[in-house]
Design a protein around this motif. Sequence first.
Motif, mmCIF file in Angstrom:
data_model
loop_
_atom_site.group_PDB
_atom_site.id
_atom_site.type_symbol
_atom_site.label_atom_id
_atom_site.label_comp_id
_atom_site.label_asym_id
_atom_site.label_seq_id
_atom_site.Cartn_x
_atom_site.Cartn_y
_atom_site.Cartn_z
ATOM 1 N N ALA A 22 -9.634 -4.398 17.217
ATOM 2 C CA ALA A 22 -10.154 -4.909 16.140
ATOM 3 C C ALA A 22 -11.139 -3.664 15.465
ATOM 4 C CB ALA A 22 -10.864 -5.901 15.982
ATOM 5 N N HIS A 23 -11.699 -3.216 16.404
ATOM 6 C CA HIS A 23 -12.844 -2.431 15.897
ATOM 7 C C HIS A 23 -11.992 -1.027 15.569
ATOM 8 C CE1 HIS A 23 -15.662 1.343 16.551
ATOM 9 N NE2 HIS A 23 -16.582 0.433 15.834
ATOM 10 N N ASP A 24 -11.032 -0.419 16.389
ATOM 11 C CA ASP A 24 -10.113 0.877 15.979
ATOM 12 C C ASP A 24 -9.363 0.547 14.659
ATOM 13 O OD1 ASP A 24 -8.957 3.266 17.071
ATOM 14 O OD2 ASP A 24 -6.867 2.077 17.104
ATOM 15 N N GLN A 25 -8.799 -0.713 14.397
ATOM 16 C CA GLN A 25 -8.065 -0.538 12.932
ATOM 17 C C GLN A 25 -8.594 -1.385 11.842
ATOM 18 O OE1 GLN A 25 -3.980 -1.477 13.946
ATOM 19 N NE2 GLN A 25 -3.837 -0.569 15.858
ATOM 20 N N PHE A 26 -9.818 -2.225 12.092
ATOM 21 C CA PHE A 26 -10.112 -3.136 10.927
ATOM 22 C C PHE A 26 -11.399 -2.818 10.731
ATOM 23 C CE2 PHE A 26 -8.836 -7.000 8.647
ATOM 24 C CZ PHE A 26 -7.293 -6.563 8.561
ATOM 25 N N ARG A 27 -12.165 -1.823 11.224
ATOM 26 C CA ARG A 27 -13.573 -1.809 11.071
ATOM 27 C C ARG A 27 -13.753 -1.319 9.468
ATOM 28 N NH1 ARG A 27 -11.558 2.943 13.560
ATOM 29 N NH2 ARG A 27 -12.180 4.858 12.524
ATOM 30 N N TRP A 28 -12.762 -0.844 8.782
ATOM 31 C CA TRP A 28 -12.772 -0.490 7.378
ATOM 32 C C TRP A 28 -13.283 -1.719 6.497
ATOM 33 C CZ3 TRP A 28 -10.399 -3.657 4.246
ATOM 34 C CH2 TRP A 28 -9.477 -4.481 4.723
ATOM 35 N N GLY A 70 -9.276 7.551 0.185
ATOM 36 C CA GLY A 70 -8.166 7.876 1.383
ATOM 37 C C GLY A 70 -8.618 7.405 2.754
ATOM 38 N N PRO A 71 -7.914 7.611 3.687
ATOM 39 C CA PRO A 71 -8.416 7.198 5.071
ATOM 40 C C PRO A 71 -9.348 7.941 5.470
ATOM 41 C CG PRO A 71 -5.948 7.452 4.894
ATOM 42 C CD PRO A 71 -6.388 7.800 3.618
ATOM 43 N N HIS A 104 0.631 -1.294 0.104
ATOM 44 C CA HIS A 104 -0.024 -0.035 -0.028
ATOM 45 C C HIS A 104 0.890 1.456 0.094
ATOM 46 C CE1 HIS A 104 -4.369 -1.239 1.533
ATOM 47 N NE2 HIS A 104 -3.898 -2.046 0.732
ATOM 48 N N ALA A 105 0.210 2.316 -0.345
ATOM 49 C CA ALA A 105 0.932 3.706 -0.417
ATOM 50 C C ALA A 105 0.501 4.225 0.952
ATOM 51 C CB ALA A 105 0.629 4.521 -1.555
ATOM 52 N N PHE A 106 -0.964 4.013 1.420
ATOM 53 C CA PHE A 106 -1.640 4.440 2.453
ATOM 54 C C PHE A 106 -2.248 3.435 3.312
ATOM 55 C CE2 PHE A 106 -1.663 8.499 0.309
ATOM 56 C CZ PHE A 106 -2.202 9.288 0.950
ATOM 57 N N PRO A 107 -2.450 3.672 4.543
ATOM 58 C CA PRO A 107 -3.341 2.735 5.254
ATOM 59 C C PRO A 107 -4.627 3.014 5.272
ATOM 60 C CG PRO A 107 -2.585 4.571 6.778
ATOM 61 C CD PRO A 107 -1.843 4.735 5.606
ATOM 62 N N TRP A 108 -5.644 1.914 5.639
ATOM 63 C CA TRP A 108 -6.829 2.410 5.450
ATOM 64 C C TRP A 108 -7.458 3.249 6.518
ATOM 65 C CZ3 TRP A 108 -5.260 -3.077 5.070
ATOM 66 C CH2 TRP A 108 -5.409 -3.688 3.857
ATOM 67 N N LEU A 109 -7.008 3.224 7.379
ATOM 68 C CA LEU A 109 -7.442 4.050 8.518
ATOM 69 C C LEU A 109 -6.298 4.682 9.279
ATOM 70 C CD1 LEU A 109 -9.997 1.747 10.441
ATOM 71 C CD2 LEU A 109 -10.587 3.807 8.934
#
Length: 324
Positions: free
Chosen positions: A229-235, A248-249, A37-42
């Motif tokens: 998981a909710h903080d970082q993977f809710r995407w 973008g995030p 990736h160039a960006f994180p999801w969040l």
Amino acid sequence: MEIGYTLMCEQSDPRSLVRNAVAAEAAGFDFSVISDHAFPWLEEQGHSPYAWSVLGAVAQATERMELMTYVTCPIKRYHPAIVAQKAATVGLLSEGRFTLGLGAGENLNEHVVGGGWPPANTRHEMLVEAVEIIRGLLDGGYVNHRGTHFEVDSAKLWDRPEDPVRIGLAVSGAQSCAIAGELADLMIAVEPDAELGAAFDAAGGQGKPRVGQMPVSFDRDRDAAIDRAHDQFRWFGGGWKVNAELPGPAAFAAASQFVTRDDVAESIPCGDDVDAVVAAAAEWADAGFTHLALCQIGGDAQEGFTTWAESDLLPALRSAHRSS
């Protein structure tokens, strides 16, 4: 199933990723996949180093684990001729342990080079053309190409493995399955959908490996695991067809604002219940997947996860799914 470990660039710095790979190999994981990736999801994830530099370091720091991009997009941010060169080099550095996973990409990462984000049909056309170029270069000799989307002028790989790098293609629907069945050495998917495998088989993929990926949030405190998981993977809640289009995030944060802790807890094994992970993995085995990469959520939670995996999780998964 072979059980793998995910090097997730969106949640860890490059030095930590190399250390995590070494720990995963020592813990007994069969293979490792790395996001590109160039960006994180969040923004909460907080990282996005260059996956190919990390792969070079990991190839030297490990000895046994198979390595794979999960996945690289060869249609915008990278020209396919450059992807072929990178893949050949990592193939040599890893002494044949590398598989090139490719996909049609996400706006999140590919927008950085400008030029707009093509519709899905165009992206698939570009992917087909890119795979043809990459295949030609990995097979040796000079490649010239004048296509609808790409040009290649007298390109050649001067350092490449004697056995060409294997190519996997990500699938999410009928069109991508048809492309992968015809052009790929293996199928890549992010959901345990047997219909994807059936479509892949119908297009020529019968008998080829299928690689999946499943998130896990290990913690001895289940509430802490759910919170992480909710903080970082809710995407994940938007689904692939939506996620591929978001720029973008901030867009991922908006799209996932109504994903609750309960939604995450129902979708991702959270805590230290080995049986819950084994049951979730069974869905992939039942759908015909031959390889499953586990993705531990949280950059700071990797050491505890690999220790738990070595002592408890991997033996249980192998007992349940090795012969599936």
